[in-house]
Motif scaffolding. Structure first.
Motif, PDB file in Angstrom:
ATOM      1  N   ARG A 162      -1.590  -9.656  -2.100  1.00 20.35           N
ATOM      2  CA  ARG A 162      -1.419  -7.963  -2.109  1.00 20.35           C
ATOM      3  C   ARG A 162      -0.280  -7.935  -2.554  1.00 20.35           C
ATOM      4  NH1 ARG A 162      -0.835  -9.096   4.370  1.00 20.35           N
ATOM      5  NH2 ARG A 162      -3.528  -9.453   5.030  1.00 20.35           N
TER       6      ARG A 162
ATOM      7  N   GLU B 132      -1.108  -5.578   8.557  1.00 21.87           N
ATOM      8  CA  GLU B 132      -2.462  -5.441   9.153  1.00 21.87           C
ATOM      9  C   GLU B 132      -1.271  -4.511  10.382  1.00 21.87           C
ATOM     10  OE1 GLU B 132      -5.811  -7.634   8.580  1.00 21.87           O
ATOM     11  OE2 GLU B 132      -4.891  -8.627   7.226  1.00 21.87           O
TER      12      GLU B 132
ATOM     13  N   GLY C 241      -7.492  -4.407   4.942  1.00 24.47           N
ATOM     14  CA  GLY C 241      -8.054  -5.490   6.509  1.00 24.47           C
ATOM     15  C   GLY C 241      -9.447  -5.377   5.789  1.00 24.47           C
ATOM     16  N   LYS C 242      -9.714  -5.651   5.296  1.00 25.10           N
ATOM     17  CA  LYS C 242     -11.306  -5.437   4.771  1.00 25.10           C
ATOM     18  C   LYS C 242     -11.471  -7.418   3.245  1.00 25.10           C
ATOM     19  CE  LYS C 242     -13.415  -1.517   6.107  1.00 25.10           C
ATOM     20  NZ  LYS C 242     -14.188  -0.451   5.127  1.00 25.10           N
TER      21      LYS C 242
ATOM     22  N   LEU D 219       0.061  -0.621   9.323  1.00 22.90           N
ATOM     23  CA  LEU D 219      -1.507  -0.234   8.710  1.00 22.90           C
ATOM     24  C   LEU D 219      -1.750   0.511   9.137  1.00 22.90           C
ATOM     25  CD1 LEU D 219      -1.457  -2.444   4.889  1.00 22.90           C
ATOM     26  CD2 LEU D 219       0.038  -0.084   5.353  1.00 22.90           C
TER      27      LEU D 219
ATOM     28  N   GLN E 255      -0.034   0.349   1.013  1.00 23.59           N
ATOM     29  CA  GLN E 255       0.353   1.717   2.395  1.00 23.59           C
ATOM     30  C   GLN E 255      -1.232   2.142   1.266  1.00 23.59           C
ATOM     31  OE1 GLN E 255       3.175   4.339   3.024  1.00 23.59           O
ATOM     32  NE2 GLN E 255       1.680   6.064   3.576  1.00 23.59           N
ATOM     33  N   ASP E 256      -1.633   2.612  -0.080  1.00 26.63           N
ATOM     34  CA  ASP E 256      -2.845   3.265  -0.174  1.00 26.63           C
ATOM     35  C   ASP E 256      -4.138   2.192  -0.211  1.00 26.63           C
ATOM     36  OD1 ASP E 256      -1.073   5.995  -0.944  1.00 26.63           O
ATOM     37  OD2 ASP E 256      -1.223   4.723  -2.996  1.00 26.63           O
ATOM     38  N   ASN E 257      -3.809   0.766  -0.012  1.00 24.98           N
ATOM     39  CA  ASN E 257      -4.621   0.113   0.110  1.00 24.98           C
ATOM     40  C   ASN E 257      -5.275  -0.409   1.265  1.00 24.98           C
ATOM     41  OD1 ASN E 257      -5.849   0.207  -2.762  1.00 24.98           O
ATOM     42  ND2 ASN E 257      -3.622  -0.188  -3.123  1.00 24.98           N
ATOM     43  N   ALA E 258      -4.279   0.431   2.290  1.00 27.73           N
ATOM     44  CA  ALA E 258      -4.706   0.049   3.739  1.00 27.73           C
ATOM     45  C   ALA E 258      -5.428  -0.565   3.530  1.00 27.73           C
ATOM     46  CB  ALA E 258      -3.954   0.859   4.661  1.00 27.73           C
ATOM     47  N   SER E 259      -7.256   0.237   4.334  1.00 28.06           N
ATOM     48  CA  SER E 259      -8.602  -0.277   3.771  1.00 28.06           C
ATOM     49  C   SER E 259      -9.065  -1.621   3.661  1.00 28.06           C
ATOM     50  CB  SER E 259      -9.644   0.910   3.597  1.00 28.06           C
ATOM     51  OG  SER E 259      -9.135   1.491   2.567  1.00 28.06           O
ATOM     52  N   LEU E 260      -8.397  -2.091   2.152  1.00 24.48           N
ATOM     53  CA  LEU E 260      -8.961  -2.811   1.462  1.00 24.48           C
ATOM     54  C   LEU E 260      -7.810  -4.045   1.545  1.00 24.48           C
ATOM     55  CD1 LEU E 260     -10.740  -3.935  -0.887  1.00 24.48           C
ATOM     56  CD2 LEU E 260      -8.729  -3.213  -2.731  1.00 24.48           C
TER      57      LEU E 260
END
Length: 268
Positions: A111, A265, A105-106, A268, A98-103
């Motif tokens: 994981r 994804e 997605g990119k 999130l 959850q804390d690395n959701a932006s990472l």
């Protein structure tokens, strides 16, 4: 000519290597700007040891029953720090996805490395402090058996796997059920007080002691005290439940994470 790794071995090495880098970054950020830097990992447990020694040694004067029993401070230290590493690893890793959701997605990355990293960091920090405390207790003659320092390593390795298995399971579920992370600290605290961290099985009612063995932490605690303090060895039921707990956590965590990560994804 260098040996060729199998695809599975290469994948595991890649996950571990990335997790190691993330763990180093986590530790660097955690101690960045502190006056003592990484030395705080050793200073903090020494300060805590002094506090426990004062509170239990001079205020409460608490000792275990029996003439040959160790003092309460080494009795507590031998189990409290492994438990702290375990609890912090599970707690911090539960929100890793959850804390690395932006990472996620990119960047295409394994994981599971995001979950492994906080587990590595927690055991590294508390492992250094734990070793320092044991050496201090050994020097001051607090009853620590030098041979037990090596014998405790298999138990700590299994405890690491236990934490990793639970972390994989809970971090995957946390993506879909956001109530897990807020409830986890209270559940871990309840588990700690139901485990032989602050007390031994000798204080339990006779009728409750067989049920005490069903807690996977009982085998770990009694094994560490047996190896390091020469206290009674854990029984086979307690050891069997500890091994079963580790195996179940690793299998369930790995299975759930593999099945659910394809949907991360979307949620999130």
């Amino acid at each position: 000519m260098s040996p060729t790794l199998s695809p599975r071995t290469a994948r595991i090495a890649s996950v571990f290597g990335l997790a190691l880098q993330l763990a180093r970054r986590d530790l660097r950020n955690r101690y960045l700007g502190s006056f003592s830097g990484g030395a705080w990992a050793l200073v903090q447990p020494l300060v805590q040891l002094a506090v426990y020694s004062f509170v239990f040694g001079y205020i409460f004067r608490q000792r275990l029953p029996g003439a040959d029993a160790p003092g309460y401070v080494p009795f507590l230290v031998v189990v409290l720090w492994p438990w702290t590493a375990f609890a912090e690893a599970v707690s911090r890793a539960t929100t890793a996805i959850q804390d690395n959701a932006s990472l996620i997605g990119k960047v295409a990355l394994p994981r599971s490395a995001l979950v492994l990293a906080p587990v590595l960091a927690a055991f590294a920090v508390h492992g250094v402090g734990y070793l320092g405390l044991l050496l201090v207790l050994l020097v001051v003659g607090a009853g620590i058996a030098p041979a037990g320092l090596a014998a405790m390593l298999p138990a700590l390795a299994l405890l690491f796997l236990f934490a990793l298995g639970l972390a994989l399971l809970l971090s995957a579920l946390q993506v879909f059920v956001r109530d897990i992370a807020p409830a986890l600290p209270q559940l871990l605290m309840l588990w700690m007080f139901l485990s032989p961290v602050f007390y031994g099985r000798n204080v339990m009612p006779e009728a409750a002691r067989p049920w005490f063995d069903l807690n996977p932490m009982t085998g770990f605690a009694e094994y560490l005290r047996f190896m390091l303090l020469g206290m009674p060895a854990p029984g086979w039921p307690a050891l069997a439940c500890s091994f079963a707990g580790v195996a179940l956590a690793v299998l369930a965590g790995g299975f759930a994470f593999r099945r659910l990560q394809r949907h991360f994804e979307d949620f999130l």
